[in-house]
Scaffold this motif. Structure first.
Motif, mmCIF file in Angstrom:
data_model
loop_
_atom_site.group_PDB
_atom_site.id
_atom_site.type_symbol
_atom_site.label_atom_id
_atom_site.label_comp_id
_atom_site.label_asym_id
_atom_site.label_seq_id
_atom_site.Cartn_x
_atom_site.Cartn_y
_atom_site.Cartn_z
ATOM 1 N N GLY A 217 -33.586 9.374 0.722
ATOM 2 C CA GLY A 217 -34.792 8.843 1.343
ATOM 3 C C GLY A 217 -34.491 8.014 2.568
ATOM 4 N N ASP A 218 -33.311 8.237 3.148
ATOM 5 C CA ASP A 218 -32.838 7.433 4.278
ATOM 6 C C ASP A 218 -32.165 8.357 5.287
ATOM 7 O OD1 ASP A 218 -31.864 5.552 6.000
ATOM 8 O OD2 ASP A 218 -30.538 4.559 4.573
ATOM 9 N N ALA A 219 -32.586 8.261 6.551
ATOM 10 C CA ALA A 219 -32.008 9.115 7.603
ATOM 11 C C ALA A 219 -30.657 8.608 8.099
ATOM 12 C CB ALA A 219 -32.977 9.209 8.782
ATOM 13 N N ASN A 220 -30.244 7.436 7.627
ATOM 14 C CA ASN A 220 -28.974 6.852 8.061
ATOM 15 C C ASN A 220 -27.823 7.546 7.320
ATOM 16 O OD1 ASN A 220 -27.000 5.222 9.103
ATOM 17 N ND2 ASN A 220 -27.515 3.452 7.838
ATOM 18 N N ILE A 221 -27.399 8.688 7.846
ATOM 19 C CA ILE A 221 -26.363 9.513 7.212
ATOM 20 C C ILE A 221 -25.286 9.827 8.248
ATOM 21 C CG2 ILE A 221 -25.866 11.717 6.067
ATOM 22 C CD1 ILE A 221 -28.905 11.784 5.341
ATOM 23 N N GLN A 222 -24.028 9.650 7.874
ATOM 24 C CA GLN A 222 -22.913 10.007 8.749
ATOM 25 C C GLN A 222 -22.128 11.142 8.095
ATOM 26 O OE1 GLN A 222 -20.469 6.605 9.588
ATOM 27 N NE2 GLN A 222 -22.135 5.447 10.522
ATOM 28 N N ALA A 223 -21.883 12.190 8.849
ATOM 29 C CA ALA A 223 -21.123 13.330 8.329
ATOM 30 C C ALA A 223 -19.909 13.573 9.208
ATOM 31 C CB ALA A 223 -21.999 14.577 8.282
ATOM 32 N N THR A 224 -18.743 13.643 8.587
ATOM 33 C CA THR A 224 -17.493 13.879 9.307
ATOM 34 C C THR A 224 -16.822 15.114 8.748
ATOM 35 O OG1 THR A 224 -17.215 11.491 9.557
ATOM 36 C CG2 THR A 224 -15.307 12.862 10.014
ATOM 37 N N LYS A 225 -16.465 16.027 9.632
ATOM 38 C CA LYS A 225 -15.845 17.284 9.209
ATOM 39 C C LYS A 225 -14.322 17.149 9.252
ATOM 40 C CE LYS A 225 -16.005 22.215 10.271
ATOM 41 N NZ LYS A 225 -14.547 22.386 10.192
ATOM 42 N N VAL A 226 -13.652 17.552 8.172
ATOM 43 C CA VAL A 226 -12.192 17.538 8.133
ATOM 44 C C VAL A 226 -11.683 18.792 8.825
ATOM 45 C CG1 VAL A 226 -10.142 17.512 6.670
ATOM 46 C CG2 VAL A 226 -12.176 16.221 5.991
ATOM 47 N N THR A 227 -10.965 18.597 9.921
ATOM 48 C CA THR A 227 -10.494 19.718 10.735
ATOM 49 C C THR A 227 -9.553 20.628 9.945
ATOM 50 O OG1 THR A 227 -10.653 18.339 12.707
ATOM 51 C CG2 THR A 227 -9.322 20.327 12.894
ATOM 52 N N GLY A 228 -9.728 21.926 10.121
ATOM 53 C CA GLY A 228 -8.856 22.883 9.451
ATOM 54 C C GLY A 228 -9.246 23.185 8.019
ATOM 55 N N SER A 229 -10.417 22.728 7.603
ATOM 56 C CA SER A 229 -10.876 22.997 6.243
ATOM 57 C C SER A 229 -12.398 23.077 6.236
ATOM 58 C CB SER A 229 -10.410 21.895 5.283
ATOM 59 O OG SER A 229 -11.157 20.713 5.496
ATOM 60 N N LEU B 206 0.828 -1.205 0.000
ATOM 61 C CA LEU B 206 0.000 0.000 0.000
ATOM 62 C C LEU B 206 0.860 1.253 0.000
ATOM 63 C CD1 LEU B 206 -2.514 -1.056 2.817
ATOM 64 C CD2 LEU B 206 -2.826 -1.344 0.357
ATOM 65 N N ARG B 207 0.299 2.318 -0.510
ATOM 66 C CA ARG B 207 0.957 3.630 -0.402
ATOM 67 C C ARG B 207 -0.056 4.638 0.123
ATOM 68 N NH1 ARG B 207 1.380 3.406 -6.311
ATOM 69 N NH2 ARG B 207 -0.517 4.313 -7.222
ATOM 70 N N GLU B 208 0.446 5.594 0.900
ATOM 71 C CA GLU B 208 -0.443 6.610 1.469
ATOM 72 C C GLU B 208 -0.961 7.522 0.370
ATOM 73 O OE1 GLU B 208 -0.319 10.701 4.001
ATOM 74 O OE2 GLU B 208 1.487 9.469 3.875
ATOM 75 N N LEU B 209 -2.267 7.726 0.354
ATOM 76 C CA LEU B 209 -2.882 8.612 -0.629
ATOM 77 C C LEU B 209 -3.197 9.974 -0.012
ATOM 78 C CD1 LEU B 209 -3.883 8.610 -3.580
ATOM 79 C CD2 LEU B 209 -6.140 7.966 -2.713
ATOM 80 N N ARG B 210 -3.787 9.941 1.196
ATOM 81 C CA ARG B 210 -4.096 11.189 1.891
ATOM 82 C C ARG B 210 -4.307 10.897 3.372
ATOM 83 N NH1 ARG B 210 -8.825 10.174 -1.213
ATOM 84 N NH2 ARG B 210 -10.565 9.460 0.083
ATOM 85 N N SER B 211 -4.193 11.942 4.172
ATOM 86 C CA SER B 211 -4.465 11.813 5.605
ATOM 87 C C SER B 211 -5.082 13.118 6.092
ATOM 88 C CB SER B 211 -3.189 11.498 6.393
ATOM 89 O OG SER B 211 -2.224 12.506 6.202
ATOM 90 N N ASN B 212 -6.074 12.996 6.978
ATOM 91 C CA ASN B 212 -6.788 14.158 7.494
ATOM 92 C C ASN B 212 -7.055 13.996 8.981
ATOM 93 O OD1 ASN B 212 -7.292 15.440 4.882
ATOM 94 N ND2 ASN B 212 -8.770 13.801 4.523
ATOM 95 N N VAL B 213 -7.201 15.115 9.658
ATOM 96 C CA VAL B 213 -7.726 15.114 11.017
ATOM 97 C C VAL B 213 -9.211 15.435 10.905
ATOM 98 C CG1 VAL B 213 -7.644 16.200 13.283
ATOM 99 C CG2 VAL B 213 -5.531 15.859 11.990
ATOM 100 N N VAL B 214 -10.064 14.569 11.445
ATOM 101 C CA VAL B 214 -11.509 14.730 11.277
ATOM 102 C C VAL B 214 -12.173 15.019 12.617
ATOM 103 C CG1 VAL B 214 -11.634 13.289 9.221
ATOM 104 C CG2 VAL B 214 -11.876 12.234 11.478
ATOM 105 N N GLY B 215 -13.309 15.699 12.560
ATOM 106 C CA GLY B 215 -14.054 16.051 13.763
ATOM 107 C C GLY B 215 -14.979 14.936 14.198
ATOM 108 N N ASP C 57 -17.388 27.386 6.794
ATOM 109 C CA ASP C 57 -16.959 26.377 7.768
ATOM 110 C C ASP C 57 -18.141 25.977 8.650
ATOM 111 O OD1 ASP C 57 -15.530 24.688 9.333
ATOM 112 O OD2 ASP C 57 -14.377 26.231 10.377
ATOM 113 N N PHE C 58 -18.860 24.904 8.253
ATOM 114 C CA PHE C 58 -20.007 24.436 9.026
ATOM 115 C C PHE C 58 -19.548 23.675 10.266
ATOM 116 C CE2 PHE C 58 -22.459 24.353 4.847
ATOM 117 C CZ PHE C 58 -23.201 25.487 5.167
ATOM 118 N N SER C 59 -20.260 23.872 11.372
ATOM 119 C CA SER C 59 -20.050 23.032 12.555
ATOM 120 C C SER C 59 -20.837 21.742 12.365
ATOM 121 C CB SER C 59 -20.544 23.750 13.811
ATOM 122 O OG SER C 59 -21.959 23.917 13.753
ATOM 123 N N ILE C 60 -20.572 20.740 13.226
ATOM 124 C CA ILE C 60 -21.301 19.477 13.135
ATOM 125 C C ILE C 60 -22.797 19.717 13.327
ATOM 126 C CG2 ILE C 60 -21.710 17.274 14.301
ATOM 127 C CD1 ILE C 60 -19.313 17.150 12.540
#
Length: 716
Positions: free
Chosen positions: A489-501, A226-235, A470-473
Motif C-alpha cells: 500500500g506504499d509506492a516507496n519501493i526500491q528495486a535493484t537488479k543483481v547483474t548477471g542473474s 566481520l566476515r564476508e557473506l556475499r557480494s554482488n554487482v547490482v544494476g 531476466d527483467f530489465s529495470i
C-alpha cells in the motif's frame, strides 16, 4: 580593447568552448578520456557493488556495536565514493553498496577482511586494540637523507594514546607487533617515545605495501569482527530511462533558458547563452576530472549552479541597462555595470560556497557528494559570468556592437510600496509555515508517521527474488512494483537488479510476517517464482543517526558562518540575522509541502533542502546589496527615508528576482515533466522551493531587515 585583441578573444573562447564540448561529448583516446559517459554515477543512476558482511560470534552483537561499526565503515567506503551506502541487514549483517564499480573481488581485496586488530609487545601483552585507532593513512615523508619514503600514519584516541605512550617509552629499540586476525602483519621498531597520540610506521617497501597495511589497520579498528557473506554487482536503481530523461530534460531546459536570455537581453543574452554552454560543458569535464560521483542529489547542485550562473548574468545586464538609462555611454555602462554587479555576485556566491565547504567537511554520504558538486558549480558559474561574459561583451563591443539598441535600456518604473504590505506578507508566511507542524501532527495521529519517511530514513524489509526471466529495470518498474505495492500500500519501493542473474532485491517499508507471506504468494502467482527461494531480511536506514547528526550540525555551522560573513560584509548584524530568518522561512515552507503532499523524505530530501538554502541565501544577498548601496547615497536616515530605500531597492531588483526564479523554475519543471516517478518526487519540492525563495526575497527579507532596524535602532 583593440579590434585585433577582440578577434583573438572571440576566437579563443570559441576554441575553448569547442574543446570542452568535444571532450564532454566524445573524449580522447580509445576509452574517451574526459567524456561525460565516463562520469562516475551513483547506485541510483548506474549501479555498483553490493557486499554483505556478517558479525563473527555466537551471540548477536549489541545495537551500539552495530551502529558504531556501520558509521566507521561509512567513513571507510567514502574513499571509493561519497555516495556509498552502509546499512544493517537483519540482526548481525551489514550491507555495503558502492556505486560506479563493477569488480566486487577488487573492492573486497582493497577494503580488506574485517577482523580483530591488536598492537602487542614481544611477550604478547596487548598495548592497544583496533577500537582505539582513530585513523590509519598511507603517506610519504622524507628520511634523514631527504629521500622520500612510504609510511603509514596512525592516530589513537585519548585512552589509546596514553597506553601507546607508556609502551613506547618503556620499549625503545624493541618491536611492537601489529597483529591482525591472529597474524603478525608488521613489526615496527620503537625509535622514540610517542606521546602525542600519533605514530608513523616506516620501512614500507612500496606505496602499495603502505596502503595495504593502512587498509588492514583501518578495517581492523571496527567495533565488530566481520566476515564476508556475499557480494554482488547490482544494476541502477532508477534505470536507463531515468538517466536518458534527465539528460533530455537538462538539454531542453538549457535551450529554453538560452532562448529566454537572448529574447530579453538581446546581445548580452547571446553572451550569457555562450557562458551557460561553457559552464555546462566545463562542469561535465570537471566532474570527470575530479572523479566526483554524480547522483540524483548531485544533479540538484548542477541545477543550482545553472540558476546562479543565470542570476549573475541577469544582475550584470540589468545594471548595464540602468547605466545606459542614466545617460552613460555604452562602453561606460558595460564597465560600470560589471563593477557594480561584482559585490552582489561575489557575496551571494561566497555565502553559498561557505555552506558547500562546511557541508563537504562535516557531512557524510550524499551530503558530502552534494557539497562537492555544489562547490564546483559555484566556482564555475562565477568564472563563466565574471570572466567569460566580461571578456566576450567587451570583445563584441570592440568589434562594432556599440549601439545601445543591442543592449537595451532600463525603463523607468514607479517604486512599489512593498513595506506597506509587510503585515500581509508576514501573515501569509506564518500561515504557510504553520501548515507544516499542523499537517505533521494530523498525520502522526492518523498514520503514526508525521512525514512520509523513505527507506533511507526508516529502514524496512529487503526481499530477494530469483525470477524465471531476466527483467530489465524498466520491466521491474512496470510489472513487479505494482504487485509489491498491492501488498504494501506504499509506492516507496526500491528495486535493484543483481547483474548477471535473474535475482532482484526489492526494498520496501517494514513488512509484518503476514505481509511477507502475502508478498511471496503474489510473486509466485504473478511470476511463477518458487516461494521457497524467496528470502527476506529487515534492513536499517541507510542514513544513520550519526549521518543525520553530521548533516544537522553541518547546516547549523554553515548558517552561523554565513551570518558572520554577511555581518562582516554589510557591517550590520541585522542583515545577517534577517537573511538566516528568511532562509529558515523557505526551508519550513518546503517542509510543510513535504508534510501535505506526502512525498518521500529520503536522501533527495536532504539535497532539496540544501539546494533551497543555497538558492535562498543568494537571492537575499542581491537585495541586501542594493539596499546597502542605496543607503550609502541617502542623506536622510529617518524610518520613512529608510523605508523608501528598501522599497526602491526591491523594485530595482524585481526584474532580476523574477527572471532568475523563472529560468531556474523552467529548468526543474522540464525535469519534472519528463522524469520518471522518483525524479518527479525530487523535482516537485525543488519547484516549490524556487517559488518560495523568489517570494521571500521580494516580500519578506527586506521587510524583516526594516523591522529589525526600526525596532533595534543604533547609531548610523
Amino acid at each position: 580593447m583593440k579590434k585585433n585583441k577582440a578577434i583573438g578573444v572571440v576566437v579563443a573562447i570559441a576554441l575553448f568552448l569547442g574543446l570542452l564540448v568535444y571532450t564532454a561529448a566524445i573524449g580522447f583516446g580509445p576509452t574517451g578520456t574526459g567524456a561525460a559517459k565516463n562520469i562516475t554515477l551513483g547506485l541510483d543512476l548506474s549501479g555498483g557493488v553490493s557486499i554483505t558482511y556478517e558479525a563473527v560470534g555466537d551471540t548477536a552483537p549489541s545495537a551500539e556495536d552495530m551502529s558504531d561499526t556501520i558509521y566507521k565503515l561509512q567513513q571507510r567506503v567514502e574513499d571509493y565514493s561519497t555516495e556509498a551506502q552502509v546499512y544493517q541487514e537483519g540482526d548481525n549483517r551489514i550491507n555495503i553498496e558502492i556505486p560506479g564499480v563493477s569488480d566486487a573481488n577488487a573492492i573486497l581485496e582493497e577494503l580488506g577482511k574485517p577482523g580483530s586488530l591488536e598492537f602487542q609487545l614481544e611477550d604478547g601483552t596487548v598495548v592497544v586494540d583496533g577500537s582505539q585507532v582513530i585513523s590509519a593513512e598511507a603517506g610519504v615523508q622524507q628520511d634523514e637523507l631527504k629521500n622520500n619514503e612510504n609510511v603509514v600514519q596512525l592516530s589513537f584516541d585519548s585512552e589509546g594514546a596514553a597506553a601507546f605512550a607508556e609502551a613506547t617509552e618503556n620499549n625503545i629499540g624493541n618491536p611492537i607487533y601489529i597483529v591482525y586476525d591472529g597474524e603478525i602483519i608488521s613489526a615496527p621498531t620503537v625509535q622514540s617515545a610517542i606521546t602525542d597520540g600519533s605514530a608513523v610506521i616506516t620501512g614500507m617497501g612500496s606505496a602499495d605495501e603502505a596502503e595495504k597495511l593502512a587498509s588492514s589497520i583501518r578495517i581492523g579498528s571496527l567495533s565488530l569482527e566481520l566476515r564476508e557473506l556475499r557480494s554482488n554487482v547490482v544494476g541502477a536503481q532508477l534505470g536507463e530511462r531515468a538517466i536518458s530523461t534527465s539528460l533530455k530534460a537538462g538539454a531542453i531546459g538549457l535551450v529554453l533558458v538560452c532562448i529566454f536570455m537572448m529574447i530579453v537581453y538581446l546581445l548580452p543574452g547571446v553572451v550569457a547563452s555562450i557562458s551557460l554552454l561553457l559552464y555546462t560543458a566545463l562542469m561535465l569535464v570537471m566532474l570527470n576530472a575530479f572523479d566526483i560521483t554524480l547522483t540524483l542529489p548531485g544533479i540538484a547542485g548542477i541545477i543550482l549552479g545553472i540558476g546562479m550562473a543565470v542570476d549573475a548574468n541577469v544582475i550584470i545586464y540589468a545594471r548595464i541597462r540602468e547605466e545606459i538609462a542614466a545617460g552613460r555611454s555604452v562602453k561606460g555602462a558595460i564597465d560600470t555595470g560589471f563593477k557594480k554587479a561584482m559585490s552582489a555576485i561575489l557575496d551571494g556566491n561566497i555565502t553559498t560556497l561557505i555552506a558547500a565547504i562546511v557541508l563537504g567537511m562535516m557531512g557524510s554520504g550524499s551530503v558530502k557528494g552534494f557539497a562537492y558538486t555544489l562547490a564546483m558549480s559555484i566556482i564555475l558559474s562565477m568564472f563563466s559570468a565574471l570572466v567569460i561574459s566580461r571578456l566576450l561583451t567587451n570583445a563584441l563591443f570592440a568589434l562594432g556592437f556599440k549601439d545601445e539598441k543591442y543592449y537595451g535600456k532600463a525603463r523607468e518604473t514607479k517604486t512599489i510600496n512593498f513595506l506597506g504590505h509587510k503585515k500581509v506578507f508576514f501573515a501569509v508566511s506564518i500561515v504557510l509555515i504553520l501548515v507544516g507542524p499542523v499537517s505533521m501532527l494530523i498525520f502522526n495521529q492518523s498514520t503514526g508517521k508525521a512525514l512520509n519517511y523513505s527507506l533511507e530514513f526508516m529502514g524496512g524489509t529487503s526481499t530477494s527474488v530469483a525470477f524465471n526471466e531476466d527483467f530489465s529495470i524498466e520491466e521491474i518498474d512496470e510489472k513487479v512494483k505494482p504487485v509489491v505495492q498491492e501488498v504494501t500500500g506504499d509506492a516507496n519501493i526500491q528495486a535493484t537488479k543483481v547483474t548477471g542473474s535473474n535475482e532482484v532485491i526489492i526494498k520496501t517499508r517494514e513488512l509484518s510476517l503476514d505481509e511477507r507471506n502475502e508478498l511471496n504468494s503474489k510473486l509466485a502467482e504473478n511470476f511463477g517464482v518458487d516461494e521457497t527461494t524467496i528470502t527476506a531480511e529487515s534492513i536499517s536506514s541507510t542514513v544513520s543517526n550519526e549521518m543525520r547528526k553530521d548533516a544537522f550540525v553541518a547546516v547549523i555551522v554553515a548558517a552561523i558562518l554565513m551570518l558572520l560573513y554577511i555581518w562582516l560584509r554589510f557591517k550590520d548584524i541585522r542583515f545577517g540575522a534577517s537573511a538566516v530568518l528568511a532562509l529558515m522561512h523557505d526551508v519550513l515552507i518546503v517542509l510543510a509541502f513535504y508534510a501535505v503532499s506526502r512525498i518521500s523524505v529520503g536522501n533527495t530530501f536532504i539535497a532539496c533542502m540544501l539546494t533551497i538554502v543555497g538558492y535562498s541565501i543568494n537571492a537575499t544577498i542581491v537585495i541586501f546589496d542594493r539596499i546597502r548601496e542605496n543607503l550609502s547615497t541617502t542623506k536622510k536616515k529617518s524610518d520613512e527615508a529608510v523605508a523608501e530605500v528598501v522599497n526602491l531597492s526591491i523594485t530595482q531588483t524585481l526584474t532580476r528576482s523574477i527572471y532568475t526564479s523563472l529560468t531556474t523554475f523552467v529548468t526543474v519543471a522540464v525535469l519534472f515533466i519528463l522524469g520518471v516517478a522518483s525524479i518527479r518526487e525530487f523535482a516537485a519540492p525543488l519547484m516549490v522551493g524556487i517559488v518560495v525563495g523568489g517570494y521571500s526575497s521580494v516580500c519578506v527579507t527586506g521587510a524583516l531587515w526594516y523591522a529589525m532596524r526600526t525596532k533595534l535602532k543604533r547609531k548610523n
